[in-house]
Structures are given as C-alpha cells and as structure tokens.
Design a protein around this motif. Structure first.
Motif, PDB file in Angstrom:
ATOM      1  N   ASP A  77       0.855  -1.125   0.114  1.00  0.00           N
ATOM      2  CA  ASP A  77       0.034   0.098   0.130  1.00  0.00           C
ATOM      3  C   ASP A  77       0.635   1.209   0.148  1.00  0.00           C
ATOM      4  O   ASP A  77       0.457   2.284  -0.381  1.00  0.00           O
ATOM      5  N   GLU A  84       3.659   1.585  -1.558  1.00  0.00           N
ATOM      6  CA  GLU A  84       4.699   1.982  -2.771  1.00  0.00           C
ATOM      7  C   GLU A  84       3.747   2.468  -3.931  1.00  0.00           C
ATOM      8  O   GLU A  84       2.686   2.828  -3.933  1.00  0.00           O
ATOM      9  N   LEU A  85       4.753   3.303  -4.455  1.00  0.00           N
ATOM     10  CA  LEU A  85       4.341   4.322  -5.593  1.00  0.00           C
ATOM     11  C   LEU A  85       3.520   3.390  -6.743  1.00  0.00           C
ATOM     12  O   LEU A  85       3.937   2.419  -7.120  1.00  0.00           O
ATOM     13  N   PRO A  86       2.648   4.155  -7.614  1.00  0.00           N
ATOM     14  CA  PRO A  86       2.092   3.305  -8.765  1.00  0.00           C
ATOM     15  C   PRO A  86       3.281   3.314  -9.723  1.00  0.00           C
ATOM     16  O   PRO A  86       4.420   3.909  -9.572  1.00  0.00           O
ATOM     17  N   LEU A  87       3.160   2.254 -10.649  1.00  0.00           N
ATOM     18  CA  LEU A  87       4.115   1.737 -11.681  1.00  0.00           C
ATOM     19  C   LEU A  87       4.564   3.100 -12.521  1.00  0.00           C
ATOM     20  O   LEU A  87       5.805   3.206 -12.838  1.00  0.00           O
ATOM     21  N   GLU A 123       4.419   6.242 -11.926  1.00  0.00           N
ATOM     22  CA  GLU A 123       5.058   7.246 -11.273  1.00  0.00           C
ATOM     23  C   GLU A 123       6.729   6.807 -11.047  1.00  0.00           C
ATOM     24  O   GLU A 123       7.450   7.549 -11.035  1.00  0.00           O
ATOM     25  N   GLU A 124       6.851   5.390 -10.923  1.00  0.00           N
ATOM     26  CA  GLU A 124       8.170   5.019 -10.788  1.00  0.00           C
ATOM     27  C   GLU A 124       9.043   5.026 -11.813  1.00  0.00           C
ATOM     28  O   GLU A 124      10.049   5.404 -12.000  1.00  0.00           O
ATOM     29  N   ASN A 128       3.914  10.699 -15.343  1.00  0.00           N
ATOM     30  CA  ASN A 128       3.027  11.519 -14.748  1.00  0.00           C
ATOM     31  C   ASN A 128       1.691  11.787 -15.421  1.00  0.00           C
ATOM     32  O   ASN A 128       1.838  13.003 -16.227  1.00  0.00           O
ATOM     33  N   THR A 129       0.664  11.052 -15.367  1.00  0.00           N
ATOM     34  CA  THR A 129      -0.492  11.157 -16.257  1.00  0.00           C
ATOM     35  C   THR A 129      -1.196  12.417 -16.031  1.00  0.00           C
ATOM     36  O   THR A 129      -1.662  12.912 -17.185  1.00  0.00           O
TER      37      THR A 129
END
Length: 253
Positions: free
Chosen positions: A81, A83-86, A88-89, A93-94
C-alpha cells in the motif's frame, strides 16, 4: 537298532602342495577419516562420518514474524500500500500530461507554468497517435516522424541559441518536449483528414489553420520559458512554422 557310521572330515586341497588352507583372523578396520577440529569452539563441527553425525544446535531456526496487520511482511520493509504506482516509478505523470495537453488546446491562453518540467512521455504518445492515424490512411510514417522530430528539435535548438547568444538557456531536452506537445493540433488534423478527400481544398485550408495553431503555441512557450527570446519572436515563429508545415504535408499528400 540304528547303525552309526563314522564319517572322516573332508579336506579340500589348495593349490599350494595339497595342504589344507587355514582361515585367517580378521584384521582391524581403520577408523574413518576425521578432519581436525577448529581452534574456535564456538563454530559448529561438521563430521564426515555419517554414523557419528550429531545435529548442530548452535544456529536457531528462522522465526517469521506474524505482524501482518500493520502493513509489513515479516516485520521488514513496507507493504504494497505504501509503494508508488508503476507509472510514477517510471517517471510518467499522467495528470501532468493531461494538464499540458489541455493547455495546448487553448491557443489564446497557454499556461506556461505547466511546461516548466519537460518530459518526453506526452510527445511520444502524440507521435504514436499521429503515426496511427496516418497508418489508418494507408501511410506508414512512424520512422519518418521520429526522424523529423529529432531533426526539427536540433534545428530549433541551434536557431534559438544563435539568436539568444550566450544568454540563451534553451536545452535540447526542453526543445524536444515543447515541439512534441505542440504536435497535438497536427494529431487532430490527421484524425479529421481520415474523413476528408485527400489533397482537397478543405484539407489544405484546415492544415493552414492547424499549422498557425501549433506555431503560435510553440512560439509562445519558447519565448516565455527561455530567456532572451522576446526580441526575436518573429524569427522563432518562422522556424516553428516551417517545422509544422512539414508535418502537415504528410497529412495532405
């Protein structure tokens, strides 16, 4: 009355003169090889004798923590929970891409603050979309698009820094990002061209409008984000106009 017979013992002759062979006494078996014990008694000793092996008790068995309710696994590290989204890693940045794209859609009011942080994720998506619409029109231009964008970025980078002199602070990465984001009107033009006759007057008129749109937005972003560009606005606009005319020709013809 039973009769008993005395049977003499039978002696089997051997190869040495017919003398009876005597049974030899069994010899002692040598002890198994044992390596010398180390001087440090704290270390466990491993014996190569399987029969005399004693399980070592100096190492304790691993204990797996049961603290799974706090979001950790075994008590170490953080849970999934935290961890950053894939995306963003990977540096994508959408939300930022969406805000930059919507700012390009308004040629009168362009928010230049959104384009302070340059990226290549949005330009790559626009180029792929442009190539996909061209592919639907029966034109394979993926390699041409990537090559032309690279050459156009180098061209605009050299022109701007020659005009600005030593005070110019436009780098090639930012130049490539701005040209890619300003390709959004060209993507819209390629989508509309699918429903219009190729090489017609309507397509040429629309191409002129979208070229002016991309030129205005790109010129404003370059002048406001890079220093010493306001006094050369006309020359920068001319260079940007040449770049987007080339991309519009791919749609027209």
């Amino acid at each position: 009355m039973e009769k008993q017979f005395n049977v003499p013992p039978v002696v089997f002759p051997s190869g040495s003169g017919g003398l009876p062979q005597q049974r030899r006494a069994p010899t002692a078996v040598p002890p198994p090889f044992l390596p010398p014990r180390p001087a440090n008694n704290n270390l466990p000793f491993m014996s190569f004798d399987v029969g005399s092996a004693v399980p070592s008790t100096s190492f304790s068995n691993p204990v797996f923590g049961a603290n799974t309710t706090s979001g950790t696994i075994g008590g170490y590290g953080s849970g999934f929970d935290d961890e950053l989204p894939l995306l963003e890693e990977l540096g994508i940045n959408t939300r930022q891409i969406w805000k930059k794209s919507t700012s390009i859609l308004n040629p009168i009011r362009v928010n230049t603050n959104l384009h302070e942080d340059a990226d290549l994720s949005g330009p790559f998506l626009f180029l792929m979309a442009f190539g996909l619409f061209q592919l639907l029109a029966g034109k394979l231009h993926f390699g041409i698009l990537l090559g032309w964008v690279t050459v156009a970025s180098l061209f605009l980078y050299v022109v701007f820094n020659m005009l600005a002199g030593k005070n110019g602070n436009l780098d090639l990465y930012r130049c490539l990002s701005l040209i890619g984001y300003c390709m959004l009107p060209m993507v819209i033009l390629s989508a509309f061209a699918l429903f219009l006759p190729q090489g017609g007057v309507i397509v040429m008129g629309m191409a002129g409008v979208f070229v002016l749109w991309s030129t205005r937005v790109c010129t404003r972003l370059l002048v406001e984000l890079a220093s010493c560009g306001d006094e050369h606005r006309g020359l920068i606009a001319y260079a940007c106009c040449l770049i987007y005319i080339l991309f519009s020709l791919l749609v027209i013809f």
